[in-house]
Design a protein around this motif. Structure first.
Motif, PDB file in Angstrom:
ATOM      1  N   ALA A 163       0.836  -1.199   0.000  1.00  0.00           N
ATOM      2  CA  ALA A 163       0.000   0.000   0.000  1.00  0.00           C
ATOM      3  C   ALA A 163       0.872   1.250   0.000  1.00  0.00           C
ATOM      4  O   ALA A 163       1.890   1.327   0.679  1.00  0.00           O
ATOM      5  CB  ALA A 163      -0.922   0.007   1.217  1.00  0.00           C
ATOM      6  N   LYS A 164       0.457   2.239  -0.786  1.00  0.00           N
ATOM      7  CA  LYS A 164       1.188   3.488  -0.834  1.00  0.00           C
ATOM      8  C   LYS A 164       0.914   4.291   0.436  1.00  0.00           C
ATOM      9  O   LYS A 164      -0.213   4.366   0.904  1.00  0.00           O
ATOM     10  CB  LYS A 164       0.769   4.305  -2.057  1.00  0.00           C
ATOM     11  N   ARG A 165       1.971   4.899   0.970  1.00  0.00           N
ATOM     12  CA  ARG A 165       1.841   5.678   2.183  1.00  0.00           C
ATOM     13  C   ARG A 165       1.671   7.157   1.874  1.00  0.00           C
ATOM     14  O   ARG A 165       1.609   7.982   2.765  1.00  0.00           O
ATOM     15  CB  ARG A 165       3.069   5.470   3.078  1.00  0.00           C
ATOM     16  N   GLY A 166       1.611   7.497   0.603  1.00  0.00           N
ATOM     17  CA  GLY A 166       1.513   8.890   0.221  1.00  0.00           C
ATOM     18  C   GLY A 166       0.107   9.448   0.399  1.00  0.00           C
ATOM     19  O   GLY A 166      -0.864   8.723   0.603  1.00  0.00           O
ATOM     20  N   ILE A 167       0.022  10.772   0.303  1.00  0.00           N
ATOM     21  CA  ILE A 167      -1.233  11.493   0.423  1.00  0.00           C
ATOM     22  C   ILE A 167      -1.454  12.254  -0.874  1.00  0.00           C
ATOM     23  O   ILE A 167      -0.575  12.993  -1.334  1.00  0.00           O
ATOM     24  CB  ILE A 167      -1.207  12.466   1.612  1.00  0.00           C
ATOM     25  N   GLN A 168      -2.614  12.070  -1.490  1.00  0.00           N
ATOM     26  CA  GLN A 168      -2.932  12.800  -2.704  1.00  0.00           C
ATOM     27  C   GLN A 168      -3.438  14.191  -2.335  1.00  0.00           C
ATOM     28  O   GLN A 168      -4.380  14.322  -1.551  1.00  0.00           O
ATOM     29  CB  GLN A 168      -3.974  12.062  -3.534  1.00  0.00           C
ATOM     30  N   ARG A 270     -11.536  38.688 -16.462  1.00  0.00           N
ATOM     31  CA  ARG A 270     -10.437  39.455 -17.055  1.00  0.00           C
ATOM     32  C   ARG A 270      -9.602  40.052 -15.931  1.00  0.00           C
ATOM     33  O   ARG A 270     -10.132  40.587 -14.968  1.00  0.00           O
ATOM     34  CB  ARG A 270     -11.004  40.553 -17.946  1.00  0.00           C
ATOM     35  N   GLY A 271      -8.299  39.965 -16.048  1.00  0.00           N
ATOM     36  CA  GLY A 271      -7.402  40.405 -14.994  1.00  0.00           C
ATOM     37  C   GLY A 271      -6.846  39.273 -14.148  1.00  0.00           C
ATOM     38  O   GLY A 271      -5.935  39.498 -13.337  1.00  0.00           O
ATOM     39  N   ASP A 272      -7.387  38.070 -14.319  1.00  0.00           N
ATOM     40  CA  ASP A 272      -6.835  36.915 -13.590  1.00  0.00           C
ATOM     41  C   ASP A 272      -5.456  36.566 -14.138  1.00  0.00           C
ATOM     42  O   ASP A 272      -5.107  36.908 -15.280  1.00  0.00           O
ATOM     43  CB  ASP A 272      -7.769  35.705 -13.695  1.00  0.00           C
ATOM     44  N   PHE A 273      -4.679  35.845 -13.328  1.00  0.00           N
ATOM     45  CA  PHE A 273      -3.279  35.574 -13.652  1.00  0.00           C
ATOM     46  C   PHE A 273      -3.128  34.192 -14.300  1.00  0.00           C
ATOM     47  O   PHE A 273      -3.931  33.282 -14.078  1.00  0.00           O
ATOM     48  CB  PHE A 273      -2.413  35.662 -12.395  1.00  0.00           C
ATOM     49  N   ILE A 274      -2.050  34.087 -15.075  1.00  0.00           N
ATOM     50  CA  ILE A 274      -1.695  32.835 -15.735  1.00  0.00           C
ATOM     51  C   ILE A 274      -0.373  32.367 -15.144  1.00  0.00           C
ATOM     52  O   ILE A 274       0.635  33.081 -15.191  1.00  0.00           O
ATOM     53  CB  ILE A 274      -1.553  33.013 -17.267  1.00  0.00           C
ATOM     54  N   GLY A 275      -0.394  31.154 -14.581  1.00  0.00           N
ATOM     55  CA  GLY A 275       0.793  30.630 -13.899  1.00  0.00           C
ATOM     56  C   GLY A 275       1.721  29.877 -14.822  1.00  0.00           C
ATOM     57  O   GLY A 275       1.565  29.898 -16.052  1.00  0.00           O
ATOM     58  N   PRO A 276       2.687  29.189 -14.250  1.00  0.00           N
ATOM     59  CA  PRO A 276       3.690  28.478 -15.052  1.00  0.00           C
ATOM     60  C   PRO A 276       3.076  27.314 -15.814  1.00  0.00           C
ATOM     61  O   PRO A 276       2.033  26.782 -15.451  1.00  0.00           O
ATOM     62  CB  PRO A 276       4.709  27.999 -14.010  1.00  0.00           C
ATOM     63  N   ALA A 277       3.758  26.913 -16.891  1.00  0.00           N
ATOM     64  CA  ALA A 277       3.266  25.822 -17.739  1.00  0.00           C
ATOM     65  C   ALA A 277       3.660  24.477 -17.160  1.00  0.00           C
ATOM     66  O   ALA A 277       4.713  24.319 -16.548  1.00  0.00           O
ATOM     67  CB  ALA A 277       3.829  25.966 -19.154  1.00  0.00           C
ATOM     68  N   GLY A 278       2.781  23.489 -17.380  1.00  0.00           N
ATOM     69  CA  GLY A 278       3.093  22.118 -17.019  1.00  0.00           C
ATOM     70  C   GLY A 278       3.038  21.807 -15.548  1.00  0.00           C
ATOM     71  O   GLY A 278       3.443  20.717 -15.131  1.00  0.00           O
ATOM     72  N   GLU A 279       2.546  22.711 -14.709  1.00  0.00           N
ATOM     73  CA  GLU A 279       2.496  22.439 -13.268  1.00  0.00           C
ATOM     74  C   GLU A 279       1.332  21.503 -12.964  1.00  0.00           C
ATOM     75  O   GLU A 279       0.220  21.682 -13.469  1.00  0.00           O
ATOM     76  CB  GLU A 279       2.340  23.750 -12.498  1.00  0.00           C
ATOM     77  N   GLN A 280       1.588  20.484 -12.134  1.00  0.00           N
ATOM     78  CA  GLN A 280       0.560  19.504 -11.797  1.00  0.00           C
ATOM     79  C   GLN A 280      -0.363  20.058 -10.725  1.00  0.00           C
ATOM     80  O   GLN A 280       0.088  20.600  -9.720  1.00  0.00           O
ATOM     81  CB  GLN A 280       1.205  18.205 -11.292  1.00  0.00           C
ATOM     82  N   GLU A 286       4.655  11.601  -0.560  1.00  0.00           N
ATOM     83  CA  GLU A 286       5.030  10.587   0.428  1.00  0.00           C
ATOM     84  C   GLU A 286       5.894  11.233   1.511  1.00  0.00           C
ATOM     85  O   GLU A 286       6.689  12.143   1.230  1.00  0.00           O
ATOM     86  CB  GLU A 286       5.791   9.435  -0.222  1.00  0.00           C
ATOM     87  N   PRO A 287       5.776  10.774   2.756  1.00  0.00           N
ATOM     88  CA  PRO A 287       6.583  11.347   3.847  1.00  0.00           C
ATOM     89  C   PRO A 287       8.074  11.166   3.597  1.00  0.00           C
ATOM     90  O   PRO A 287       8.507  10.158   3.058  1.00  0.00           O
ATOM     91  CB  PRO A 287       6.116  10.563   5.087  1.00  0.00           C
ATOM     92  N   ARG A 288       8.843  12.151   4.019  1.00  0.00           N
ATOM     93  CA  ARG A 288      10.301  12.124   3.886  1.00  0.00           C
ATOM     94  C   ARG A 288      10.915  12.391   5.263  1.00  0.00           C
ATOM     95  O   ARG A 288      10.461  13.279   5.983  1.00  0.00           O
ATOM     96  CB  ARG A 288      10.760  13.194   2.891  1.00  0.00           C
ATOM     97  N   PRO A 289      11.933  11.632   5.644  1.00  0.00           N
ATOM     98  CA  PRO A 289      12.560  11.864   6.959  1.00  0.00           C
ATOM     99  C   PRO A 289      13.180  13.254   7.046  1.00  0.00           C
ATOM    100  O   PRO A 289      13.741  13.763   6.072  1.00  0.00           O
ATOM    101  CB  PRO A 289      13.628  10.768   7.043  1.00  0.00           C
ATOM    102  N   ASN A 290      13.073  13.867   8.200  1.00  0.00           N
ATOM    103  CA  ASN A 290      13.698  15.180   8.440  1.00  0.00           C
ATOM    104  C   ASN A 290      15.193  15.001   8.687  1.00  0.00           C
ATOM    105  O   ASN A 290      15.600  14.126   9.463  1.00  0.00           O
ATOM    106  CB  ASN A 290      13.048  15.867   9.645  1.00  0.00           C
ATOM    107  N   ASP A 291      16.008  15.829   8.039  1.00  0.00           N
ATOM    108  CA  ASP A 291      17.451  15.732   8.212  1.00  0.00           C
ATOM    109  C   ASP A 291      18.054  16.986   8.846  1.00  0.00           C
ATOM    110  O   ASP A 291      19.265  17.155   8.879  1.00  0.00           O
ATOM    111  CB  ASP A 291      18.136  15.470   6.870  1.00  0.00           C
TER     112      ASP A 291
END
Length: 406
Positions: A163-168, A270-280, A286-291
Protein backbone atom coordinates in the motif's frame (compact mmCIF):
# COMPACT_ATOMS: atom_id res chain seq x y z
CA UNK A 1 -40.22 -99.83 2.69
CA UNK A 2 -38.32 -102.08 0.41
CA UNK A 3 -40.00 -100.59 -2.65
CA UNK A 4 -38.94 -97.11 -1.53
CA UNK A 5 -35.29 -98.12 -1.24
CA UNK A 6 -35.35 -99.69 -4.68
CA UNK A 7 -36.73 -96.48 -6.23
CA UNK A 8 -34.05 -94.38 -4.56
CA UNK A 9 -31.31 -96.54 -6.07
CA UNK A 10 -32.80 -96.66 -9.55
CA UNK A 11 -33.22 -92.87 -10.00
CA UNK A 12 -29.45 -91.99 -9.79
CA UNK A 13 -28.66 -94.95 -12.01
CA UNK A 14 -31.03 -93.64 -14.69
CA UNK A 15 -29.40 -90.23 -14.67
CA UNK A 16 -25.93 -91.80 -14.95
CA UNK A 17 -26.93 -93.95 -17.91
CA UNK A 18 -28.54 -90.94 -19.66
CA UNK A 19 -25.38 -88.88 -19.30
CA UNK A 20 -23.20 -91.69 -20.55
CA UNK A 21 -25.40 -92.08 -23.59
CA UNK A 22 -24.42 -88.65 -24.99
CA UNK A 23 -21.75 -88.74 -27.72
CA UNK A 24 -18.28 -87.52 -26.65
CA UNK A 25 -17.26 -83.99 -27.65
CA UNK A 26 -14.64 -83.74 -30.33
CA UNK A 27 -11.71 -81.45 -29.89
CA UNK A 28 -11.74 -78.41 -32.16
CA UNK A 29 -9.13 -78.25 -34.86
CA UNK A 30 -6.01 -76.18 -34.45
CA UNK A 31 -7.32 -73.30 -36.55
CA UNK A 32 -10.45 -73.10 -34.42
CA UNK A 33 -8.31 -72.96 -31.25
CA UNK A 34 -6.27 -70.04 -32.60
CA UNK A 35 -9.44 -68.20 -33.59
CA UNK A 36 -10.90 -68.78 -30.11
CA UNK A 37 -7.73 -67.45 -28.45
CA UNK A 38 -7.79 -64.32 -30.60
CA UNK A 39 -11.44 -63.70 -29.74
CA UNK A 40 -10.70 -64.07 -26.03
CA UNK A 41 -7.76 -61.65 -26.35
CA UNK A 42 -9.92 -59.06 -28.12
CA UNK A 43 -12.52 -59.36 -25.38
CA UNK A 44 -9.86 -58.76 -22.74
CA UNK A 45 -8.62 -55.64 -24.60
CA UNK A 46 -12.15 -54.26 -24.91
CA UNK A 47 -12.75 -54.64 -21.19
CA UNK A 48 -11.44 -51.62 -19.16
CA UNK A 49 -8.56 -52.12 -16.84
CA UNK A 50 -9.84 -53.00 -13.40
CA UNK A 51 -7.27 -50.69 -11.85
CA UNK A 52 -8.92 -47.75 -13.69
CA UNK A 53 -12.40 -48.58 -12.45
CA UNK A 54 -13.53 -46.00 -9.84
CA UNK A 55 -14.78 -48.60 -7.46
CA UNK A 56 -11.65 -50.75 -7.49
CA UNK A 57 -9.48 -50.75 -4.37
CA UNK A 58 -6.33 -50.49 -6.50
CA UNK A 59 -7.27 -46.90 -7.31
CA UNK A 60 -6.73 -45.96 -3.69
CA UNK A 61 -2.92 -46.25 -3.80
CA UNK A 62 -0.84 -43.03 -3.48
CA UNK A 63 0.03 -41.26 -6.68
CA UNK A 64 -2.91 -42.68 -8.63
CA UNK A 65 -3.53 -40.94 -11.97
CA UNK A 66 -7.12 -40.54 -13.15
CA UNK A 67 -7.97 -39.77 -16.77
CA UNK A 68 -10.83 -37.30 -16.92
CA UNK A 69 -14.00 -38.38 -18.70
CA UNK A 70 -17.07 -36.32 -19.58
CA UNK A 71 -18.91 -35.15 -16.45
CA UNK A 72 -15.94 -35.34 -14.06
CA UNK A 73 -15.24 -32.51 -11.61
CA UNK A 74 -12.47 -32.10 -9.05
CA UNK A 75 -15.18 -31.98 -6.38
CA UNK A 76 -16.56 -35.42 -7.33
CA UNK A 77 -13.12 -36.95 -7.92
CA UNK A 78 -11.91 -35.75 -4.52
CA UNK A 79 -14.98 -37.31 -2.90
CA UNK A 80 -14.28 -40.62 -4.63
CA UNK A 81 -10.52 -40.90 -4.25
CA UNK A 82 -9.95 -39.04 -0.98
CA UNK A 83 -13.24 -39.55 0.83
CA UNK A 84 -14.22 -35.86 1.00
CA UNK A 85 -14.86 -33.26 -1.73
CA UNK A 86 -13.21 -30.50 0.31
CA UNK A 87 -9.75 -31.71 -0.76
CA UNK A 88 -10.24 -30.35 -4.30
CA UNK A 89 -8.01 -27.26 -3.74
CA UNK A 90 -5.14 -29.52 -2.63
CA UNK A 91 -5.75 -31.79 -5.61
CA UNK A 92 -5.55 -28.75 -7.87
CA UNK A 93 -2.25 -27.71 -6.23
CA UNK A 94 -0.84 -31.18 -7.03
CA UNK A 95 -1.71 -30.75 -10.73
CA UNK A 96 -0.18 -27.54 -12.16
CA UNK A 97 -1.18 -28.57 -15.70
CA UNK A 98 -4.78 -27.66 -14.77
CA UNK A 99 -5.01 -23.92 -15.25
CA UNK A 100 -8.63 -23.51 -14.08
CA UNK A 101 -10.01 -25.96 -11.47
CA UNK A 102 -13.57 -25.32 -12.66
CA UNK A 103 -12.78 -26.40 -16.21
CA UNK A 104 -11.25 -29.83 -16.68
CA UNK A 105 -11.57 -31.60 -20.01
CA UNK A 106 -11.78 -35.22 -21.14
CA UNK A 107 -8.28 -36.52 -21.51
CA UNK A 108 -6.78 -34.45 -18.69
CA UNK A 109 -4.80 -36.51 -16.22
CA UNK A 110 -5.33 -35.80 -12.53
CA UNK A 111 -2.90 -37.17 -9.95
CA UNK A 112 -4.21 -38.00 -6.47
CA UNK A 113 -2.50 -38.57 -3.14
CA UNK A 114 -4.14 -40.05 -0.12
CA UNK A 115 -5.76 -37.70 2.36
CA UNK A 116 -3.45 -37.20 5.29
CA UNK A 117 -0.27 -37.55 3.24
CA UNK A 118 2.02 -34.57 3.09
CA UNK A 119 2.33 -32.47 0.00
CA UNK A 120 4.85 -34.14 -2.31
CA UNK A 121 8.21 -32.39 -2.47
CA UNK A 122 8.06 -32.52 -6.26
CA UNK A 123 4.83 -32.37 -8.19
CA UNK A 124 4.76 -34.34 -11.41
CA UNK A 125 3.39 -32.43 -14.36
CA UNK A 126 1.22 -34.80 -16.35
CA UNK A 127 1.31 -34.17 -20.06
CA UNK A 128 -2.03 -32.91 -21.28
CA UNK A 129 -3.18 -34.90 -24.30
CA UNK A 130 -4.13 -32.99 -27.39
CA UNK A 131 -7.60 -33.52 -28.74
CA UNK A 132 -8.59 -33.69 -32.39
CA UNK A 133 -11.06 -31.29 -33.94
CA UNK A 134 -13.62 -32.02 -36.59
CA UNK A 135 -11.22 -31.13 -39.41
CA UNK A 136 -8.37 -33.12 -37.93
CA UNK A 137 -6.49 -30.18 -36.38
CA UNK A 138 -4.91 -30.60 -32.96
CA UNK A 139 -6.81 -28.68 -30.29
CA UNK A 140 -6.17 -28.15 -26.59
CA UNK A 141 -7.89 -26.58 -23.62
CA UNK A 142 -8.10 -22.75 -23.80
CA UNK A 143 -6.92 -22.61 -20.19
CA UNK A 144 -3.87 -24.82 -20.71
CA UNK A 145 -0.37 -23.39 -20.22
CA UNK A 146 2.46 -24.40 -22.50
CA UNK A 147 5.60 -24.94 -20.40
CA UNK A 148 7.65 -26.76 -23.02
CA UNK A 149 9.88 -23.75 -23.73
CA UNK A 150 10.33 -22.85 -20.03
CA UNK A 151 12.74 -24.90 -17.97
CA UNK A 152 11.46 -23.33 -14.76
CA UNK A 153 9.09 -20.64 -13.56
CA UNK A 154 10.68 -17.36 -12.46
CA UNK A 155 9.17 -14.48 -10.48
CA UNK A 156 10.62 -10.96 -10.67
CA UNK A 157 10.01 -8.22 -8.13
CA UNK A 158 8.13 -8.25 -4.84
CA UNK A 159 5.22 -10.61 -4.30
CA UNK A 160 2.12 -9.10 -2.74
CA UNK A 161 0.51 -5.70 -2.52
CA UNK A 162 2.35 -2.79 -0.96
CA UNK A 163 0.00 0.00 0.00
CA UNK A 164 1.19 3.49 -0.83
CA UNK A 165 1.84 5.68 2.18
CA UNK A 166 1.51 8.89 0.22
CA UNK A 167 -1.23 11.49 0.42
CA UNK A 168 -2.93 12.80 -2.70
CA UNK A 169 -3.16 16.58 -2.58
CA UNK A 170 -4.67 19.24 -4.82
CA UNK A 171 -2.44 22.26 -5.11
CA UNK A 172 -4.01 25.57 -4.28
CA UNK A 173 -1.28 27.86 -3.95
CA UNK A 174 0.96 30.49 -2.68
CA UNK A 175 3.10 32.78 -4.81
CA UNK A 176 5.77 35.26 -3.89
CA UNK A 177 5.73 38.85 -5.14
CA UNK A 178 8.47 37.98 -7.64
CA UNK A 179 6.51 35.03 -9.04
CA UNK A 180 3.42 37.23 -9.38
CA UNK A 181 5.40 39.78 -11.44
CA UNK A 182 6.53 36.98 -13.79
CA UNK A 183 2.98 35.68 -14.35
CA UNK A 184 0.81 36.43 -17.36
CA UNK A 185 -2.51 38.30 -17.20
CA UNK A 186 -5.79 37.76 -19.04
CA UNK A 187 -6.02 41.07 -20.87
CA UNK A 188 -9.32 40.58 -22.71
CA UNK A 189 -11.61 38.00 -24.29
CA UNK A 190 -13.76 37.51 -27.37
CA UNK A 191 -16.62 36.19 -25.21
CA UNK A 192 -19.66 38.40 -24.57
CA UNK A 193 -19.71 37.59 -20.85
CA UNK A 194 -17.93 38.86 -17.77
CA UNK A 195 -17.57 35.40 -16.22
CA UNK A 196 -15.56 33.20 -18.57
CA UNK A 197 -15.48 29.41 -18.75
CA UNK A 198 -14.86 26.52 -21.15
CA UNK A 199 -14.53 26.88 -24.17
CA UNK A 200 -14.15 30.68 -24.22
CA UNK A 201 -11.18 32.28 -25.95
CA UNK A 202 -9.02 34.64 -23.91
CA UNK A 203 -6.16 36.96 -24.86
CA UNK A 204 -3.17 36.76 -22.53
CA UNK A 205 -0.37 39.28 -22.02
CA UNK A 206 2.92 37.81 -20.79
CA UNK A 207 5.89 39.80 -19.44
CA UNK A 208 8.56 40.72 -21.95
CA UNK A 209 11.04 37.93 -22.55
CA UNK A 210 8.77 35.23 -21.24
CA UNK A 211 9.01 31.97 -23.19
CA UNK A 212 5.52 30.99 -24.34
CA UNK A 213 4.97 27.35 -25.32
CA UNK A 214 2.29 26.81 -27.94
CA UNK A 215 -0.08 23.93 -27.11
CA UNK A 216 1.06 23.94 -23.46
CA UNK A 217 -1.39 24.02 -20.56
CA UNK A 218 -1.11 26.94 -18.10
CA UNK A 219 -2.76 27.43 -14.69
CA UNK A 220 -5.31 30.20 -14.23
CA UNK A 221 -5.34 31.66 -10.70
CA UNK A 222 -6.41 34.66 -8.65
CA UNK A 223 -4.78 36.18 -5.57
CA UNK A 224 -6.79 35.77 -2.37
CA UNK A 225 -4.85 37.41 0.48
CA UNK A 226 -1.41 38.76 1.30
CA UNK A 227 0.76 36.84 3.74
CA UNK A 228 2.41 38.84 6.54
CA UNK A 229 4.69 37.31 9.17
CA UNK A 230 3.04 37.46 12.63
CA UNK A 231 6.27 38.42 14.43
CA UNK A 232 8.45 40.33 11.94
CA UNK A 233 5.58 41.78 9.82
CA UNK A 234 7.52 40.82 6.70
CA UNK A 235 5.44 40.33 3.54
CA UNK A 236 5.96 36.84 2.16
CA UNK A 237 3.61 36.79 -0.83
CA UNK A 238 0.03 36.02 -1.72
CA UNK A 239 -2.36 33.13 -1.25
CA UNK A 240 -3.89 32.07 -4.56
CA UNK A 241 -7.13 30.50 -5.66
CA UNK A 242 -6.70 28.21 -8.66
CA UNK A 243 -9.55 28.50 -11.16
CA UNK A 244 -8.58 26.02 -13.88
CA UNK A 245 -6.30 25.79 -16.90
CA UNK A 246 -5.91 27.40 -20.32
CA UNK A 247 -4.18 26.07 -23.45
CA UNK A 248 -2.15 28.44 -25.64
CA UNK A 249 -3.39 28.34 -29.22
CA UNK A 250 -1.47 31.06 -31.12
CA UNK A 251 0.39 34.33 -30.80
CA UNK A 252 -0.63 37.61 -32.37
CA UNK A 253 1.64 40.55 -31.61
CA UNK A 254 1.90 41.29 -27.89
CA UNK A 255 -1.07 39.08 -26.99
CA UNK A 256 -1.35 35.33 -26.95
CA UNK A 257 -4.63 33.57 -27.74
CA UNK A 258 -5.69 30.76 -25.45
CA UNK A 259 -8.74 28.55 -24.89
CA UNK A 260 -10.05 27.70 -21.44
CA UNK A 261 -10.03 23.94 -20.84
CA UNK A 262 -12.84 21.73 -19.59
CA UNK A 263 -11.17 21.36 -16.17
CA UNK A 264 -11.90 25.03 -15.36
CA UNK A 265 -14.12 24.57 -12.27
CA UNK A 266 -14.60 28.24 -11.30
CA UNK A 267 -15.48 31.37 -13.24
CA UNK A 268 -12.58 33.24 -14.82
CA UNK A 269 -12.46 37.04 -14.99
CA UNK A 270 -10.44 39.46 -17.05
CA UNK A 271 -7.40 40.41 -14.99
CA UNK A 272 -6.83 36.91 -13.59
CA UNK A 273 -3.28 35.57 -13.65
CA UNK A 274 -1.69 32.83 -15.74
CA UNK A 275 0.79 30.63 -13.90
CA UNK A 276 3.69 28.48 -15.05
CA UNK A 277 3.27 25.82 -17.74
CA UNK A 278 3.09 22.12 -17.02
CA UNK A 279 2.50 22.44 -13.27
CA UNK A 280 0.56 19.50 -11.80
CA UNK A 281 -2.64 20.31 -9.98
CA UNK A 282 -2.73 16.95 -8.19
CA UNK A 283 0.03 14.64 -7.03
CA UNK A 284 0.80 12.03 -4.39
CA UNK A 285 3.19 13.19 -1.64
CA UNK A 286 5.03 10.59 0.43
CA UNK A 287 6.58 11.35 3.85
CA UNK A 288 10.30 12.12 3.89
CA UNK A 289 12.56 11.86 6.96
CA UNK A 290 13.70 15.18 8.44
CA UNK A 291 17.45 15.73 8.21
CA UNK A 292 17.69 19.10 9.98
CA UNK A 293 16.24 21.10 12.84
CA UNK A 294 14.25 24.30 12.20
CA UNK A 295 11.89 26.60 14.09
CA UNK A 296 9.27 28.83 12.50
CA UNK A 297 5.71 30.17 12.50
CA UNK A 298 2.37 29.56 10.86
CA UNK A 299 2.11 32.72 8.76
CA UNK A 300 -1.10 32.01 6.84
CA UNK A 301 -3.94 29.65 6.01
CA UNK A 302 -5.14 28.54 2.61
CA UNK A 303 -8.72 29.69 3.25
CA UNK A 304 -8.36 33.27 4.52
CA UNK A 305 -11.68 33.46 6.40
CA UNK A 306 -10.89 30.40 8.60
CA UNK A 307 -9.63 31.39 12.04
CA UNK A 308 -9.16 27.90 13.55
CA UNK A 309 -7.82 24.90 11.66
CA UNK A 310 -7.68 21.14 12.02
CA UNK A 311 -6.69 18.05 10.08
CA UNK A 312 -6.76 18.28 6.25
CA UNK A 313 -6.48 22.07 6.28
CA UNK A 314 -3.46 23.72 4.66
CA UNK A 315 -1.26 26.28 6.40
CA UNK A 316 1.77 28.30 5.30
CA UNK A 317 5.04 28.03 7.25
CA UNK A 318 7.78 30.65 7.04
CA UNK A 319 10.55 28.15 6.16
CA UNK A 320 11.24 27.11 2.59
CA UNK A 321 13.72 25.74 0.09
CA UNK A 322 16.40 28.22 1.16
CA UNK A 323 16.23 26.74 4.68
CA UNK A 324 16.58 23.15 3.41
CA UNK A 325 12.91 22.16 3.52
CA UNK A 326 11.90 19.42 1.10
CA UNK A 327 8.54 18.07 0.00
CA UNK A 328 7.43 15.39 2.46
CA UNK A 329 9.21 16.86 5.51
CA UNK A 330 7.15 17.08 8.69
CA UNK A 331 6.68 20.05 11.00
CA UNK A 332 5.35 19.78 14.56
CA UNK A 333 3.05 22.49 15.92
CA UNK A 334 3.97 23.33 19.54
CA UNK A 335 2.70 25.54 22.36
CA UNK A 336 3.83 26.66 25.82
CA UNK A 337 1.07 27.93 28.01
CA UNK A 338 -2.00 27.34 30.14
CA UNK A 339 -5.09 27.20 27.90
CA UNK A 340 -7.39 28.27 30.77
CA UNK A 341 -6.59 31.98 30.60
CA UNK A 342 -8.26 34.96 28.89
CA UNK A 343 -5.33 35.49 26.54
CA UNK A 344 -5.17 31.82 25.51
CA UNK A 345 -8.93 31.78 24.96
CA UNK A 346 -8.75 34.72 22.55
CA UNK A 347 -5.53 33.72 20.77
CA UNK A 348 -3.66 30.57 21.89
CA UNK A 349 -0.64 31.49 19.77
CA UNK A 350 0.01 34.69 21.74
CA UNK A 351 -0.46 33.21 25.21
CA UNK A 352 2.99 31.62 25.39
CA UNK A 353 4.64 31.03 28.76
CA UNK A 354 8.29 30.07 28.46
CA UNK A 355 8.31 28.74 32.02
CA UNK A 356 6.10 25.82 31.00
CA UNK A 357 7.20 22.76 29.02
CA UNK A 358 6.71 22.59 25.26
CA UNK A 359 3.67 20.52 24.24
CA UNK A 360 2.88 19.13 20.78
CA UNK A 361 -0.56 20.08 19.50
CA UNK A 362 -0.35 18.97 15.88
CA UNK A 363 1.78 18.09 12.89
CA UNK A 364 1.81 18.92 9.18
CA UNK A 365 3.58 17.68 6.05
CA UNK A 366 5.19 19.90 3.43
CA UNK A 367 3.33 19.59 0.11
CA UNK A 368 4.59 22.63 -1.83
CA UNK A 369 7.95 24.22 -1.07
CA UNK A 370 8.84 27.73 -2.26
CA UNK A 371 12.10 29.61 -1.70
CA UNK A 372 11.01 31.35 1.50
CA UNK A 373 7.81 29.55 2.57
CA UNK A 374 6.11 26.14 2.49
CA UNK A 375 2.52 24.97 2.06
CA UNK A 376 1.89 22.40 4.79
CA UNK A 377 -1.03 19.94 5.10
CA UNK A 378 -2.20 19.32 8.66
CA UNK A 379 -2.15 15.55 9.27
CA UNK A 380 -2.79 15.59 13.04
CA UNK A 381 -4.28 18.13 15.44
CA UNK A 382 -4.90 17.80 19.18
CA UNK A 383 -5.95 21.46 19.51
CA UNK A 384 -7.20 24.03 17.03
CA UNK A 385 -4.30 25.42 14.99
CA UNK A 386 -4.29 29.20 14.57
CA UNK A 387 -2.36 31.90 12.75
CA UNK A 388 0.91 32.61 14.59
CA UNK A 389 1.43 29.14 16.11
CA UNK A 390 5.02 27.98 16.53
CA UNK A 391 6.32 25.05 14.46
CA UNK A 392 9.44 22.90 14.72
CA UNK A 393 11.17 20.54 12.34
CA UNK A 394 12.87 17.83 14.37
CA UNK A 395 15.54 15.45 13.16
CA UNK A 396 14.10 11.96 12.92
CA UNK A 397 15.88 9.17 14.73
CA UNK A 398 17.46 6.39 12.67
CA UNK A 399 14.61 4.03 13.57
CA UNK A 400 11.95 6.55 12.52
CA UNK A 401 13.78 7.21 9.24
CA UNK A 402 13.73 3.51 8.35
CA UNK A 403 10.04 3.31 9.19
CA UNK A 404 9.25 6.36 7.03
CA UNK A 405 11.06 4.89 4.02
CA UNK A 406 9.22 1.56 4.13
Amino acid sequence: MRNLLIKMCLIPLAFFLAAGAQPPRSKPPVDDLEEQDSEEQDQEEEQPDQADQPGNAAAEVPGQVHTVVRGDTLWDLSQHYLGTPWYWPKVWSYNPAIANPHWIYPGNRVRFYRAGEGVPSEVDVAAEPMGTGEDGDQVSSPDSINLEHEAEVRVAGKIGYRAKRGIQVTHQGFVTAKQLQQSGVIDSSFAETQMLSYPDTVYIKFPKGAAVKHGEKYIVFRTAAELVHPATKRKYGYLTHILGTVRVVKSSGELVSGQLNADTWDEVHRGDFIGPAGEQLQEVIEPRPNDRQLKGYVIGVLVPFLTVLGEHNVVVVDKGRADGVQVGNTFTVVRQGDPISPEAFLNPARAQNTRLPIEDVGSCMAIDVKDIATMCLLTRSLREIVYGDHVEMRIDSEKEQRAALR
